[in-house]
Design a protein around this motif. Structure first.
Motif, mmCIF file in Angstrom:
data_model
loop_
_atom_site.group_PDB
_atom_site.id
_atom_site.type_symbol
_atom_site.label_atom_id
_atom_site.label_comp_id
_atom_site.label_asym_id
_atom_site.label_seq_id
_atom_site.Cartn_x
_atom_site.Cartn_y
_atom_site.Cartn_z
ATOM 1 N N LYS A 21 0.849 -1.188 0.000
ATOM 2 C CA LYS A 21 0.000 0.000 0.000
ATOM 3 C C LYS A 21 0.885 1.238 0.000
ATOM 4 C CE LYS A 21 -3.950 2.351 1.936
ATOM 5 N NZ LYS A 21 -4.822 2.618 3.076
ATOM 6 N N ARG A 32 -7.512 4.804 -11.317
ATOM 7 C CA ARG A 32 -8.215 5.086 -10.079
ATOM 8 C C ARG A 32 -9.591 4.457 -10.141
ATOM 9 N NH1 ARG A 32 -9.332 11.233 -7.973
ATOM 10 N NH2 ARG A 32 -10.562 10.698 -6.125
ATOM 11 N N ASP A 40 -15.385 4.067 -1.410
ATOM 12 C CA ASP A 40 -14.047 3.531 -1.698
ATOM 13 C C ASP A 40 -13.410 4.331 -2.829
ATOM 14 O OD1 ASP A 40 -14.546 1.333 0.054
ATOM 15 O OD2 ASP A 40 -15.631 0.342 -1.569
ATOM 16 N N ILE A 42 -9.651 4.264 -4.596
ATOM 17 C CA ILE A 42 -8.295 3.720 -4.598
ATOM 18 C C ILE A 42 -7.643 3.875 -5.969
ATOM 19 C CG2 ILE A 42 -8.680 1.988 -2.775
ATOM 20 C CD1 ILE A 42 -8.716 -0.016 -5.194
ATOM 21 N N PHE A 58 -0.910 -0.105 -4.419
ATOM 22 C CA PHE A 58 -2.148 0.687 -4.428
ATOM 23 C C PHE A 58 -2.116 1.709 -3.296
ATOM 24 C CE2 PHE A 58 -4.932 -0.621 -0.831
ATOM 25 C CZ PHE A 58 -4.161 -1.644 -0.302
ATOM 26 N N THR A 59 -2.922 2.749 -3.462
ATOM 27 C CA THR A 59 -3.101 3.746 -2.408
ATOM 28 C C THR A 59 -4.587 4.078 -2.331
ATOM 29 O OG1 THR A 59 -2.811 5.585 -3.953
ATOM 30 C CG2 THR A 59 -0.844 4.836 -2.792
ATOM 31 N N GLY A 60 -4.974 4.782 -1.293
ATOM 32 C CA GLY A 60 -6.336 5.289 -1.220
ATOM 33 C C GLY A 60 -7.040 4.958 0.078
ATOM 34 N N SER A 62 -10.477 3.336 1.753
ATOM 35 C CA SER A 62 -11.564 2.424 1.408
ATOM 36 C C SER A 62 -11.981 1.627 2.629
ATOM 37 C CB SER A 62 -11.111 1.468 0.298
ATOM 38 O OG SER A 62 -10.106 0.604 0.780
ATOM 39 N N GLN A 67 -10.015 -2.670 0.757
ATOM 40 C CA GLN A 67 -8.581 -2.629 1.038
ATOM 41 C C GLN A 67 -7.978 -4.035 1.018
ATOM 42 O OE1 GLN A 67 -6.383 0.209 3.032
ATOM 43 N NE2 GLN A 67 -5.927 -1.042 4.799
ATOM 44 N N SER A 128 -10.766 -2.713 -7.083
ATOM 45 C CA SER A 128 -9.345 -2.667 -7.441
ATOM 46 C C SER A 128 -9.062 -3.496 -8.690
ATOM 47 C CB SER A 128 -8.478 -3.154 -6.274
ATOM 48 O OG SER A 128 -8.839 -4.473 -5.898
#
Ligand code: ZN
Length: 145
Positions: A21, A32, A40, A42, A58-60, A62, A67, A128
């Protein structure tokens, strides 16, 4: 331990200790994903090297399921060929619909099977993976259509 308990533990582990992450500075594909039903949001990053995914991250922000799913995704796809990874999205969706599919290639993501019973959560679990497909399309590694 029942399958349900085992699956719950795997999802919890990935949601509390997400793998990969972080942003990927040398990513050459990213996309995205936003799920307004849950909030959510991400971004999936890929480093595509020829016909292989060399790295994924990945980032974000959620929910736990989103996640966990993104964390599982980064572990499953890293090091694999693009043409092996693309069909996994369909396998995941079929599994969530309760179809009888071979899930051995999904690794830990098989634990998401239980989410299929909660239709509102299916978007969380697949967000995702749709971003992964979008990133692969954008990179030119997978042809659209
Ligand atoms: Zn969610």
């Amino acid at each position: 331990m029942t399958d349900t308990e085992l699956y719950r533990d795997i999802i919890l582990d990935h949601s509390e200790n997400p793998r990969h992450k972080h942003a990927l500075p040398d990513a050459n594909a990213q996309a995205r994903g936003y799920n307004p039903l849950c909030g959510d949001d991400i971004t999936v990053y890929l480093k595509v090297d020829g016909d292989r995914i060399a790295a994924a991250a990945f980032t974000g922000q959620s929910c736990a399921i989103c996640q966990a799913s993104a964390s599982m995704l980064t572990e499953i796809v890293a090091g694999r060929r693009v043409d092996e990874v693309d069909p996994l999205v369909g396998t995941l969706q079929a599994m969530l619909k309760g179809e009888a599919v071979d899930t051995t290639e999904l690794g830990d993501a098989e634990a998401l099977r239980s989410v299929g019973r909660l239709p509102i959560r299916v978007k969380c679990a697949t967000l995702s993976w749709h971003a992964l497909q979008a990133a692969l399309l954008e990179s030119g590694a997978v042809k659209g259509g």
